[in-house]
Motif scaffolding. Structure first.
Motif, PDB file in Angstrom:
ATOM      1  N   GLY A  14      43.071  25.402  39.723  1.00 21.34           N
ATOM      2  CA  GLY A  14      42.422  26.300  38.783  1.00 21.34           C
ATOM      3  C   GLY A  14      43.322  26.574  37.599  1.00 21.34           C
ATOM      4  O   GLY A  14      44.095  25.709  37.179  1.00 21.34           O
ATOM      5  N   GLY A  15      43.230  27.800  37.083  1.00 17.29           N
ATOM      6  CA  GLY A  15      44.066  28.152  35.943  1.00 17.29           C
ATOM      7  C   GLY A  15      44.055  29.632  35.671  1.00 17.29           C
ATOM      8  O   GLY A  15      43.162  30.357  36.110  1.00 17.29           O
ATOM      9  N   ASP A  16      45.063  30.081  34.941  1.00 13.75           N
ATOM     10  CA  ASP A  16      45.198  31.483  34.561  1.00 13.75           C
ATOM     11  C   ASP A  16      44.945  31.633  33.072  1.00 13.75           C
ATOM     12  O   ASP A  16      45.583  30.970  32.247  1.00 13.75           O
ATOM     13  CB  ASP A  16      46.602  32.001  34.890  1.00 13.75           C
ATOM     14  N   GLN A  17      44.014  32.519  32.724  1.00 16.03           N
ATOM     15  CA  GLN A  17      43.688  32.831  31.336  1.00 16.03           C
ATOM     16  C   GLN A  17      44.476  34.071  30.930  1.00 16.03           C
ATOM     17  O   GLN A  17      44.489  35.079  31.635  1.00 16.03           O
ATOM     18  CB  GLN A  17      42.189  33.111  31.209  1.00 16.03           C
ATOM     19  N   VAL A  18      45.133  33.999  29.783  1.00 16.86           N
ATOM     20  CA  VAL A  18      45.849  35.145  29.238  1.00 16.86           C
ATOM     21  C   VAL A  18      44.822  36.107  28.648  1.00 16.86           C
ATOM     22  O   VAL A  18      43.973  35.709  27.851  1.00 16.86           O
ATOM     23  CB  VAL A  18      46.859  34.715  28.146  1.00 16.86           C
ATOM     24  N   LEU A  19      44.885  37.370  29.055  1.00 21.38           N
ATOM     25  CA  LEU A  19      43.962  38.390  28.561  1.00 21.38           C
ATOM     26  C   LEU A  19      44.565  39.127  27.366  1.00 21.38           C
ATOM     27  O   LEU A  19      45.784  39.107  27.172  1.00 21.38           O
ATOM     28  CB  LEU A  19      43.633  39.373  29.689  1.00 21.38           C
ATOM     29  N   PRO A  20      43.728  39.784  26.562  1.00 22.96           N
ATOM     30  CA  PRO A  20      44.248  40.478  25.379  1.00 22.96           C
ATOM     31  C   PRO A  20      45.321  41.520  25.691  1.00 22.96           C
ATOM     32  O   PRO A  20      46.202  41.756  24.870  1.00 22.96           O
ATOM     33  CB  PRO A  20      42.994  41.148  24.791  1.00 22.96           C
TER      34      PRO A  20
END
Length: 158
Positions: free
Chosen positions: A97-103
């Motif tokens: 999967g993957g990790d999305q950087v949040l604001p």
């Protein structure tokens, strides 16, 4: 954005040899294998390391107008016909999967994609649990509530 539009975008990205899996409303449709409502855009989880290649492939397909650029969290593009693609870049993780950087600097984890169906085509999409988790923490629209109800009913049947 209709089924054939979605498949055309996914074909462009496949031809560019990049990773993309369907999220959002079309992700729900892919999980259920049916289309229940109109969609204004196509949400895609993509690898951040492939973002330049993805942008070039989408530009070649006419998606050149930037609607929203809040990178590294998201990038929304449109073409002349008004079709929209909303990219959610992630950093690959060992689970596929993957990790999305949040604001806020935190991250949102997407597990490895699962197969789904759109327009008779097998596509990679975000799994049911992640779709449900992504529908938390903000005021839900009628579309959101409908998607949650359909996913929940589908999960109960499995």
């Amino acid at each position: 954005m209709g089924e054939q539009d979605v498949i055309a975008v996914l074909d462009e990205l496949t031809d560019a040899d990049v990773t993309a899996w369907v999220d959002g409303g079309w992700g729900v449709e892919a999980l259920l294998g049916t289309v229940s409502r109109p969609h204004s855009d196509l949400d895609l989880v993509v690898l951040r390391t492939e973002l330049d290649t993805i942008r070039a492939a989408l530009a070649a397909a006419g998606f050149t107008r930037v609607l929203r650029d809040v990178l590294p969290t998201a990038l929304a593009l449109a073409d002349q016909a008004g079709r929209e693609v909303d990219l959610h870049p992630v950093d690959a993780t060992e689970d596929g999967g993957g990790d999305q950087v949040l604001p806020d600097g935190g991250t949102f984890h997407y597990p490895a994609p699962v197969p789904g169906r759109i327009g008779g085509h097998t596509v990679l999409c975000v799994d049911t649990d992640t779709q449900l988790r992504a529908h938390q923490g903000y005021p839900l629209t009628d579309k959101d509530r409908g998607d949650i109800a359909r996913l929940t009913a589908h999960t109960a049947v499995r």
